[in-house]
Design a protein around this motif. Structure first.
Motif, PDB file in Angstrom:
ATOM      1  N   ALA A  62      -6.701   0.656 -10.166  1.00 53.98           N
ATOM      2  CA  ALA A  62      -7.417   1.650 -10.971  1.00 53.98           C
ATOM      3  C   ALA A  62      -7.762   1.089 -12.346  1.00 53.98           C
ATOM      4  CB  ALA A  62      -6.564   2.912 -11.108  1.00 53.98           C
ATOM      5  N   ALA A  63      -6.805   0.400 -12.964  1.00 50.28           N
ATOM      6  CA  ALA A  63      -7.062  -0.185 -14.283  1.00 50.28           C
ATOM      7  C   ALA A  63      -8.138  -1.255 -14.203  1.00 50.28           C
ATOM      8  CB  ALA A  63      -5.770  -0.770 -14.845  1.00 50.28           C
ATOM      9  N   ALA A  64      -8.098  -2.078 -13.146  1.00 51.26           N
ATOM     10  CA  ALA A  64      -9.102  -3.136 -12.995  1.00 51.26           C
ATOM     11  C   ALA A  64     -10.494  -2.555 -12.736  1.00 51.26           C
ATOM     12  CB  ALA A  64      -8.699  -4.078 -11.857  1.00 51.26           C
ATOM     13  N   MET A  65     -10.569  -1.457 -11.998  1.00 57.82           N
ATOM     14  CA  MET A  65     -11.861  -0.820 -11.749  1.00 57.82           C
ATOM     15  C   MET A  65     -12.426  -0.242 -13.038  1.00 57.82           C
ATOM     16  SD  MET A  65     -11.216   1.057  -8.039  1.00 57.82           S
ATOM     17  CE  MET A  65     -12.923   1.620  -7.853  1.00 57.82           C
ATOM     18  N   ARG A  66     -11.569   0.335 -13.876  1.00 57.15           N
ATOM     19  CA  ARG A  66     -12.018   0.962 -15.117  1.00 57.15           C
ATOM     20  C   ARG A  66     -12.399  -0.062 -16.194  1.00 57.15           C
ATOM     21  NH1 ARG A  66      -8.586   4.976 -13.028  1.00 57.15           N
ATOM     22  NH2 ARG A  66      -9.253   7.127 -13.516  1.00 57.15           N
ATOM     23  N   THR A  67     -11.623  -1.122 -16.303  1.00 57.25           N
ATOM     24  CA  THR A  67     -11.820  -2.049 -17.422  1.00 57.25           C
ATOM     25  C   THR A  67     -12.644  -3.283 -17.080  1.00 57.25           C
ATOM     26  OG1 THR A  67      -9.741  -3.221 -16.935  1.00 57.25           O
ATOM     27  CG2 THR A  67      -9.625  -1.327 -18.429  1.00 57.25           C
ATOM     28  N   ARG A  68     -12.643  -3.690 -15.802  1.00 55.15           N
ATOM     29  CA  ARG A  68     -13.316  -4.933 -15.424  1.00 55.15           C
ATOM     30  C   ARG A  68     -14.419  -4.726 -14.400  1.00 55.15           C
ATOM     31  NH1 ARG A  68      -8.645  -8.264 -13.131  1.00 55.15           N
ATOM     32  NH2 ARG A  68     -10.378  -9.653 -12.602  1.00 55.15           N
ATOM     33  N   GLY A  69     -14.665  -3.487 -14.029  1.00 54.38           N
ATOM     34  CA  GLY A  69     -15.698  -3.234 -13.028  1.00 54.38           C
ATOM     35  C   GLY A  69     -15.323  -3.747 -11.655  1.00 54.38           C
ATOM     36  N   MET A  70     -14.031  -3.792 -11.338  1.00 54.06           N
ATOM     37  CA  MET A  70     -13.572  -4.257 -10.031  1.00 54.06           C
ATOM     38  C   MET A  70     -14.168  -3.374  -8.947  1.00 54.06           C
ATOM     39  SD  MET A  70     -11.672  -6.751  -8.830  1.00 54.06           S
ATOM     40  CE  MET A  70     -10.644  -7.197 -10.229  1.00 54.06           C
ATOM     41  N   ALA A  71     -14.781  -4.014  -7.933  1.00 54.01           N
ATOM     42  CA  ALA A  71     -15.476  -3.260  -6.893  1.00 54.01           C
ATOM     43  C   ALA A  71     -15.451  -4.044  -5.582  1.00 54.01           C
ATOM     44  CB  ALA A  71     -16.926  -2.991  -7.313  1.00 54.01           C
ATOM     45  N   PRO A  72     -15.619  -3.357  -4.447  1.00 47.87           N
ATOM     46  CA  PRO A  72     -15.655  -4.052  -3.158  1.00 47.87           C
ATOM     47  C   PRO A  72     -16.813  -5.042  -3.090  1.00 47.87           C
ATOM     48  CG  PRO A  72     -15.355  -1.691  -2.837  1.00 47.87           C
ATOM     49  CD  PRO A  72     -15.700  -1.881  -4.284  1.00 47.87           C
ATOM     50  N   LYS A  73     -16.545  -6.238  -2.511  1.00 52.44           N
ATOM     51  CA  LYS A  73     -17.571  -7.277  -2.444  1.00 52.44           C
ATOM     52  C   LYS A  73     -17.848  -7.770  -1.031  1.00 52.44           C
ATOM     53  CE  LYS A  73     -18.376  -7.654  -6.867  1.00 52.44           C
ATOM     54  NZ  LYS A  73     -19.696  -7.309  -7.450  1.00 52.44           N
ATOM     55  N   VAL A  74     -16.828  -7.863  -0.185  1.00 52.13           N
ATOM     56  CA  VAL A  74     -17.061  -8.422   1.143  1.00 52.13           C
ATOM     57  C   VAL A  74     -15.960  -7.977   2.101  1.00 52.13           C
ATOM     58  CG1 VAL A  74     -15.749 -10.569   0.751  1.00 52.13           C
ATOM     59  CG2 VAL A  74     -17.652 -10.571   2.364  1.00 52.13           C
ATOM     60  N   ILE A  75     -16.349  -7.788   3.359  1.00 54.51           N
ATOM     61  CA  ILE A  75     -15.402  -7.520   4.438  1.00 54.51           C
ATOM     62  C   ILE A  75     -15.146  -8.824   5.180  1.00 54.51           C
ATOM     63  CG2 ILE A  75     -15.107  -6.375   6.679  1.00 54.51           C
ATOM     64  CD1 ILE A  75     -16.804  -4.054   5.572  1.00 54.51           C
ATOM     65  N   VAL A  76     -13.888  -9.082   5.489  1.00 60.60           N
ATOM     66  CA  VAL A  76     -13.512 -10.245   6.295  1.00 60.60           C
ATOM     67  C   VAL A  76     -12.737  -9.735   7.506  1.00 60.60           C
ATOM     68  CG1 VAL A  76     -12.300 -12.453   6.377  1.00 60.60           C
ATOM     69  CG2 VAL A  76     -13.365 -11.691   4.241  1.00 60.60           C
ATOM     70  N   GLU A  77     -13.146 -10.187   8.690  1.00 57.67           N
ATOM     71  CA  GLU A  77     -12.530  -9.712   9.924  1.00 57.67           C
ATOM     72  C   GLU A  77     -12.173 -10.901  10.801  1.00 57.67           C
ATOM     73  OE1 GLU A  77     -14.102  -6.009  11.409  1.00 57.67           O
ATOM     74  OE2 GLU A  77     -14.119  -6.797  13.456  1.00 57.67           O
ATOM     75  N   TYR A  78     -11.011 -10.827  11.470  1.00 55.06           N
ATOM     76  CA  TYR A  78     -10.578 -11.931  12.343  1.00 55.06           C
ATOM     77  C   TYR A  78      -9.482 -11.440  13.278  1.00 55.06           C
ATOM     78  CZ  TYR A  78      -7.201 -12.189   8.482  1.00 55.06           C
ATOM     79  OH  TYR A  78      -6.276 -11.890   7.513  1.00 55.06           O
ATOM     80  N   GLU A  79      -9.118 -12.313  14.224  1.00 51.26           N
ATOM     81  CA  GLU A  79      -8.046 -12.027  15.180  1.00 51.26           C
ATOM     82  C   GLU A  79      -6.845 -12.884  14.812  1.00 51.26           C
ATOM     83  OE1 GLU A  79     -10.063 -13.220  18.665  1.00 51.26           O
ATOM     84  OE2 GLU A  79     -11.713 -11.838  18.261  1.00 51.26           O
ATOM     85  N   ARG A  80      -5.661 -12.282  14.788  1.00 48.21           N
ATOM     86  CA  ARG A  80      -4.459 -12.998  14.341  1.00 48.21           C
ATOM     87  C   ARG A  80      -3.356 -12.949  15.393  1.00 48.21           C
ATOM     88  NH1 ARG A  80      -2.010 -12.321   8.396  1.00 48.21           N
ATOM     89  NH2 ARG A  80      -3.432 -14.098   8.129  1.00 48.21           N
TER      90      ARG A  80
END
Length: 238
Positions: free
Chosen positions: A125-143
């Motif tokens: 929450a703090a990073a979203m408010r102060t640094r504009g932290m936002a979703p950038k990419v989805i990564v999907e794989y089999e483990r």
């Protein structure tokens, strides 16, 4: 705060098959295990300066990543994780969030900050408010994952790693995906605390494998950005 060793290797499917046969008698599957492995989908964040991307590229040693994660498409159990790296070692903290909280985050609404909120939620929450932290990419794989109490060892095989820029569809059943590695190439990760037990080290024969500073987040961002495709190829070969 306890940090763990984390080694990564880019390997072929044939190499993983050999390692699986050697590891099965020594280690046990982790709690998410299914026959043939299980599916992981992660949503990575970055700030308005793309600091996480740039720190990865520069090899900055002290850095932090934020991500949301679901297993086997189960949107009823969503994890918020913060992964920190320091002096080549890693530490991970996390908490669960509700689908409603997840959707609010996807829409750019920071979670409320308060004493009753888990620390990872307050940090995001703090990073979203102060640094504009936002979703950038989805990564999907089999483990496929193997674990041992001795040395707190965790060995994972990550196959068919792919990425998507459709971050708003994180909770959808399916998302459009682009492979980020050449066909037949996968990732082996070896994680442990203070020592890697000799029987496991001998079975892995790590000296015959090529260790890499592989980052699923970083390579996914490069592959999905056409001007950076050449850099992505160079990164794979490091």
């Amino acid at each position: 705060m306890d940090y763990r060793n984390e080694w990564k290797y880019q390997v072929s499917g044939a190499q993983l098959a050999v390692l699986a046969a050697r590891l099965t008698p020594l280690l046990r599957p982790d709690g998410h295990h299914r026959p043939g492995g299980y599916a992981i989908r992660s949503l990575y964040f970055d700030d308005f300066d793309n600091s996480c991307l740039r720190e990865n590229e520069a090899g900055v040693d002290d850095r932090r990543k934020y991500r949301l994660r679901i297993y086997n498409g189960d949107t009823g159990l969503i994890k918020l994780e913060i992964k920190e790296k320091l002096h080549g070692m890693t530490h991970k903290t996390g908490c669960t969030i509700t689908p409603e909280q997840c959707r609010a985050i996807l829409q750019g609404t920071p979670p409320p900050i308060g004493p009753d909120s888990p620390p990872p939620m307050n940090l995001l929450a703090a990073a979203m408010r102060t640094r504009g932290m936002a979703p950038k990419v989805i990564v999907e794989y089999e483990r496929t994952a193997y674990i041992s109490r001795l040395g707190n060892v965790r060995i994972t095989f990550d196959r068919n790693i792919a990425a998507s820029a459709a971050v708003g569809r994180f909770l959808d059943e399916r998302v459009p995906l682009t492979p980020i590695l050449p066909a037949g190439q996968h990732v082996l990760e070896v994680k442990y605390d203070e020592f890697l037990p000799d029987p496991v080290a001998q079975v892995l024969e790590l000296g015959h494998l090529r260790r890499t500073a592989f980052s699923k987040y970083y390579l996914s961002r490069l592959v999905l950005s056409e001007p950076l495709a050449e850099r992505a190829m160079q990164y794979e070969l490091q």
